[in-house]
Design a protein around this motif. Structure first.
Motif, PDB file in Angstrom:
ATOM      1  N   TRP A  10       0.677  -1.020  -0.074  1.00 15.23           N
ATOM      2  CA  TRP A  10      -0.059   0.008  -0.130  1.00 15.23           C
ATOM      3  C   TRP A  10       0.873   1.046  -0.107  1.00 15.23           C
ATOM      4  N   LEU A  11       2.037   1.191   0.986  1.00 15.60           N
ATOM      5  CA  LEU A  11       2.725   2.234   0.769  1.00 15.60           C
ATOM      6  C   LEU A  11       3.343   2.570  -0.710  1.00 15.60           C
ATOM      7  N   LEU A  12       3.870   1.800  -1.362  1.00 16.32           N
ATOM      8  CA  LEU A  12       4.438   1.694  -2.565  1.00 16.32           C
ATOM      9  C   LEU A  12       3.231   2.456  -3.638  1.00 16.32           C
ATOM     10  N   VAL A  13       2.030   1.839  -3.561  1.00 19.47           N
ATOM     11  CA  VAL A  13       1.171   2.199  -4.483  1.00 19.47           C
ATOM     12  C   VAL A  13       0.980   3.492  -4.245  1.00 19.47           C
ATOM     13  N   ASN A  14       0.783   4.216  -3.133  1.00 17.22           N
ATOM     14  CA  ASN A  14       0.696   5.607  -2.971  1.00 17.22           C
ATOM     15  C   ASN A  14       1.764   6.651  -3.058  1.00 17.22           C
ATOM     16  N   LEU A  15       3.049   5.936  -3.250  1.00 10.45           N
ATOM     17  CA  LEU A  15       4.221   6.701  -3.253  1.00 10.45           C
ATOM     18  C   LEU A  15       4.590   6.725  -4.858  1.00 10.45           C
ATOM     19  N   HIS A  16       3.825   6.274  -5.725  1.00  7.94           N
ATOM     20  CA  HIS A  16       4.063   5.914  -7.213  1.00  7.94           C
ATOM     21  C   HIS A  16       4.121   7.548  -7.899  1.00  7.94           C
ATOM     22  N   GLU A  17       3.009   8.323  -7.378  1.00  5.18           N
ATOM     23  CA  GLU A  17       2.794   9.623  -7.814  1.00  5.18           C
ATOM     24  C   GLU A  17       3.149  10.703  -6.994  1.00  5.18           C
ATOM     25  N   SER A  18       4.026  11.581  -7.113  1.00  2.00           N
ATOM     26  CA  SER A  18       4.571  12.883  -6.255  1.00  2.00           C
ATOM     27  C   SER A  18       3.402  14.071  -6.829  1.00  2.00           C
ATOM     28  N   THR A  19       2.680  14.259  -5.502  1.00  2.00           N
ATOM     29  CA  THR A  19       1.845  15.635  -5.941  1.00  2.00           C
ATOM     30  C   THR A  19       2.687  16.789  -5.652  1.00  2.00           C
TER      31      THR A  19
END
Length: 513
Positions: free
Chosen positions: A139-148
């Motif tokens: 889950w961490l990796l999925v949410n780190l894929h894109e940088s806002t």
């Protein structure tokens, strides 16, 4: 600058078509963010940029640092030429197929072996904790894929690690385990697939065949050739169907194995008492080995960002939403496969479960005469299909890395004929390693310990460095604790691997699989 526009020098031509650049860029948005342009008769490009008298340029979206960063990343056609990011039309179904194919593997079949050391209670507790732990880091990796903040999409695990901790740290701590999880897994799949082909032939043909059977090396070559042919599919999205077939066959052979164990019942004289070693030191390393078996059962984190990179993404519809939807479905099925395998396998065989091969060996060793040849042959066939399918997704990061070296140097996409040569070289290179170093499996615990942080530790440290949660908050404590525990586990497993090598020794036999 007048209202008619300003003449600027035309940019050098690129090989990627405009639509491909737009949809395959690493930016978060699929909408054009640059001013509209039109080309005049003189070959110069006119930028339509009328003056705004309401707001200064630095307050408009185009003037913000985020938009500038997104513009810059859009103009790089590199991603449109590489197999991982060449196609960005993936969806939640594709994510589930890829995650399942990479997440269920032959290593799950030895889970009952860990229970012989840990026993019922600690075996189930350890397996449950490991499952939740690795699902959290996923889950961490999925949410780190894109940088806002920058608008970047980190489409590769190593790219994210290097951007966060620097290239020196990436070369020191990340590049070997990540490449091992790709290339090393492909070598293991050749060994498993080739051996299963030989077994399948023996079951189907039996003693009635008059032809001379192929040798083990020749079966390795047959499997490698099949894998190389399939590897000619151009990109990660194009193998979604193969991943689906691989996932279905993995589910089938896992289900067949525990159903056969239930149908045939427990063996006579089965004991559930944990195995005790002669010395305390041997007992400690035996327990560590059991933890290692459980940890190694979960794989595929080195492919998570790559799978997510195949999806379209925008600021309103980020790719993490369909990716996480696909991952949840995939890991629900993974849990439905590995927990029955571990529990039923230990119930049926207890301490008699073969340490080498686990459930796969037990089926043929204990039920080879009682179970129909059709079921045994079908199980072997499913293992072969799953191995050749998994080879494609685990080889894709290696294909991407090889092709990126060409595109960076030549500034153009790789020709199809050279792509075919590169992938054939990789496939037969793995075949050479499988034949030349057949004792590589004896070092699996040692090398696997080095790769453990990719799954259990690095995602936590990446989250701490990128998201910077409030100090002493729940997320701060959780990621620090899990990250440190993951690194400690890695060190202990490496030590256990060294101890096993020293204590039991390695039968070194080059080119004798």
């Amino acid at each position: 600058m007048d209202s008619g526009g300003v003449e600027v020098a035309a940019p050098p031509p690129v090989s990627a078509p405009p639509m491909q650049m737009q949809y395959n860029s690493p930016s978060l948005s699929r909408n054009p963010l640059l001013p509209s342009v039109e080309q005049g008769n003189s070959g110069m490009i006119k930028a339509n940029n009328p003056k705004s008298y309401l707001t200064p340029n630095f307050l408009t979206p185009l003037g913000s640092p985020i938009r500038r960063a997104i513009q810059l990343t859009r103009l790089d056609p590199q991603d449109a030429w590489l197999p991982i990011t060449e196609s960005r039309n993936g969806n939640a179904y594709y994510a589930a197929f890829h995650t399942l194919c990479s997440g269920i593997g032959i290593q799950a079949l030895v889970l009952p072996v860990s229970f012989t050391i840990l026993g019922w209670t600690w075996g189930i507790i350890s397996l449950t904790i490991a499952f939740i732990w690795q699902l959290y880091t996923l889950w961490l990796l999925v949410n780190l894929h894109e940088s806002t903040l920058t608008g970047m999409r980190y489409s590769r695990y190593l790219q994210l690690f290097n951007a966060t901790f620097g290239e020196k740290m990436g070369k020191l701590l990340a590049i070997f385990p990540i490449m091992y999880l790709s290339g090393g897994t492909c070598v293991a799949l050749i060994i498993i697939g080739g051996s299963s082909m030989k077994l399948f032939y023996e079951i189907v043909c039996g003693h009635e065949c008059t032809t001379t059977p192929l040798t083990t090396v020749e079966w390795y070559l047959v499997f490698t050739s099949a894998a190389v042919v399939l590897s000619q599919l151009p990109n990660l999205n194009s193998i979604a169907g193969i991943s689906l077939i691989g996932a279905v066959t993995a589910i089938c052979y896992c289900t067949i194995m525990w159903l056969v164990a239930v149908t045939e019942g427990r063996l006579d004289g089965v004991s559930y008492d944990p195995v005790r070693e002669a010395t305390n030191t041997a007992m400690i390393f035996s327990v560590l080995n059991a933890f290692g078996i459980i940890a190694f059962a979960f794989r595929g984190h080195n492919l998570t960002l790559e799978i997510q990179a195949t999806m379209p993404s925008s600021e309103k519809n980020p790719s993490r939403v369909p990716m996480w939807r696909g991952v949840k479905v995939a890991y629900l099925i993974v849990a439905m496969c590995i927990f029955p395998l571990a529990i039923v396998g230990y119930w049926a065989y207890g301490h008699k479960i073969p340490a080498n091969g686990g459930m796969l060996t037990a089926i043929y060793q204990y039920h080879g005469r009682d179970t129909s040849k059709f079921v045994l042959a079908l199980t072997s066939l499913f293992v072969i299909i799953n191995a050749v399918s998994s080879f494609q997704i685990y080889g894709m990061p290696m294909f991407d890395d090889m092709e990126s070296k060409y595109t960076k140097r030549m500034h153009r996409p790789l020709p199809w004929w050279l792509r075919s040569i590169f992938r054939a070289m990789f496939g037969y290179g793995c075949f050479f390693v499988a034949v030349a170093i057949p004792f590589l499996g004896s070092l699996a615990g040692l090398i696997g310990g080095i790769a453990i942080p990719v799954t259990f530790a690095y995602p936590c440290f990446l989250w701490l460095e990128i998201k910077k949660p409030k100090k002493y908050s729940t997320m701060w404590w959780l990621n620090w604790v899990l990250g440190v525990l993951g690194m400690i586990l890695s060190v202990l497993l490496i030590a256990a691997g060294i101890y096993v090598v020293i204590d039991t020794g390695i039968q070194v036999s080059f080119f004798k699989p």
